[in-house]
Design a protein around this motif. Structure first.
Motif: not given
Ligand SMILES: [Zn+2]
Ligand SMILES: [Zn+2]
Length: 344
Positions: A40, A98, A106, A108, A119
């Motif tokens: 990220h 990302e 997903h 986090h 993730e």
């Molecule tokens: Zn992520």
């Protein structure tokens, strides 16, 4: 480690670019550098990476001024709009980005000490979120789930040796693990059903399904071993995909029901319910993902489950028909006189 197998950005980019639109070398450079990163990034992280890349490429005699911050920012926004990048907000007062290329959506875990994020995905959480949205007549566009706290290495002082994994591989690993677990419980179910079936044809169907599950299982296990070849640490990387039972729970519960005693028809019906549930789950879940190995694993598995479902439904119908005919024969034997009268 994120070699060419994981990233084929050039072809991917061409597929995104509208026909006839002109290439921009600056944009291509930014997108290519961005797609090579796992993790990220803030916009400034990306500016830094681009400038380093430019410095490495340029001929010192003809050095051009570095990429402007504004160009990178603009391109990031373009990537978000084009679906190449996702914008995430970890509550730091700035956004991070990302890439979404072969990278399933997903949730986090965010460490407040080292600012790293980890993730994960959970089919149970997702279905709960869908349920809540549906109950409130809400059209969900995006759900964000973040767990803030302290990561293991910050808490224990031990540095983890397994970091910087390619999510795509971990996702494929977890998808395979889930498919394997489901296949195993399917095998258990059909073996048990074959051993209790009284109708000989019904027994053969269960035996055939058990044999098929065995074969698929061997295939999935081979695929799993092949996957491990790509990353020696893959087995020990943290779980990405959390499934609580999901589809394999269906078969496990069904095998228990068989133990309580059922007839062939009931056994077939239980099998149908399991395969239908499993097929629907893998199909629906697989379809939601961006193109990836994990997605393919789910969709191929869904196809196998559908083939089983169709076979079971055919067998169920033919068993019902055989039983009906048998009943008719018994009735005609028992009442020959009435039958002959009716015929004459
Ligand atoms: Zn992520
Ligand atoms: Zn930490």
């Amino acid at each position: 480690m994120n070699g060419s197998r994981t990233m084929e950005p050039a072809a991917y980019l061409d597929s995104l670019r509208p026909a006839g639109s002109k290439r921009s070398s600056k944009r291509d450079l930014i997108v290519n550098v961005f797609l090579r990163q796992e993790g990220h990034l803030t916009a400034d992280d990306l500016v830094e990476l681009i400038r380093r890349e430019e410095a490495a490429r340029s001929d010192p005699a003809t050095t051009t001024p570095g990429m402007s911050r504004a160009t990178v920012y603009r391109t990031l926004q373009w990537m978000v709009d084009a679906g190449i990048a996702r914008k995430v907000d970890f509550g730091e007062g700035r956004f991070r980005f990302e890439h979404s290329y072969r990278h399933p959506r997903h949730f986090h875990l965010i460490c407040k000490s080292c600012n790293r994020s980890f993730e994960f995905l959970s089919s149970d959480i997702e279905s709960l979120l869908e349920e809540v949205a549906a109950a409130r007549n809400f059209t969900a566009r995006q759900s964000v789930l973040q767990i803030h706290g302290t990561c293991e290495s910050c808490r224990t002082g031990r540095t983890s040796t397994i970091e910087g994994s390619a999510t795509e591989l971990v996702f494929a690993r977890d998808a395979l693990r889930i498919a394997i677990a489901t296949e195993r419980s399917g095998l258990e179910f059909y073996s048990r059903a074959a051993s209790i079936a009284r109708d000989s044809r019904g027994r053969r169907v269960f035996e055939r399904l058990a044999a098929e599950e065995q074969e698929h299982l061997a295939m999935l296990e081979r695929r799993y071993r092949d996957l491990l070849q790509q990353d020696p640490q893959l087995e020990s990387r943290p779980t990405f995909l959390f499934f609580k039972g999901a589809a394999n729970g269906l078969f496990a519960a069904a095998a228990d029901r068989l133990a309580n005693g059922v007839d062939d028809r009931q056994a077939l019906m239980i099998g149908i319910k399991c395969e239908r549930g499993s097929y629907r789950f893998f199909k629906r879940y697989g379809e939601k993902f961006e193109d990836s190995e994990g997605k393919r694993i789910f969709l191929e598995f869904a196809d196998e489950e559908r083939a089983h479902l169709e076979l079971l439904i055919r067998e169920y119908r033919s068993l019902v028909e055989r039983q009906r005919r048998r009943r008719v024969r018994r009735v005609t034997k028992r009442r020959p006189r009435r039958q002959s009268v009716a015929l004459s």
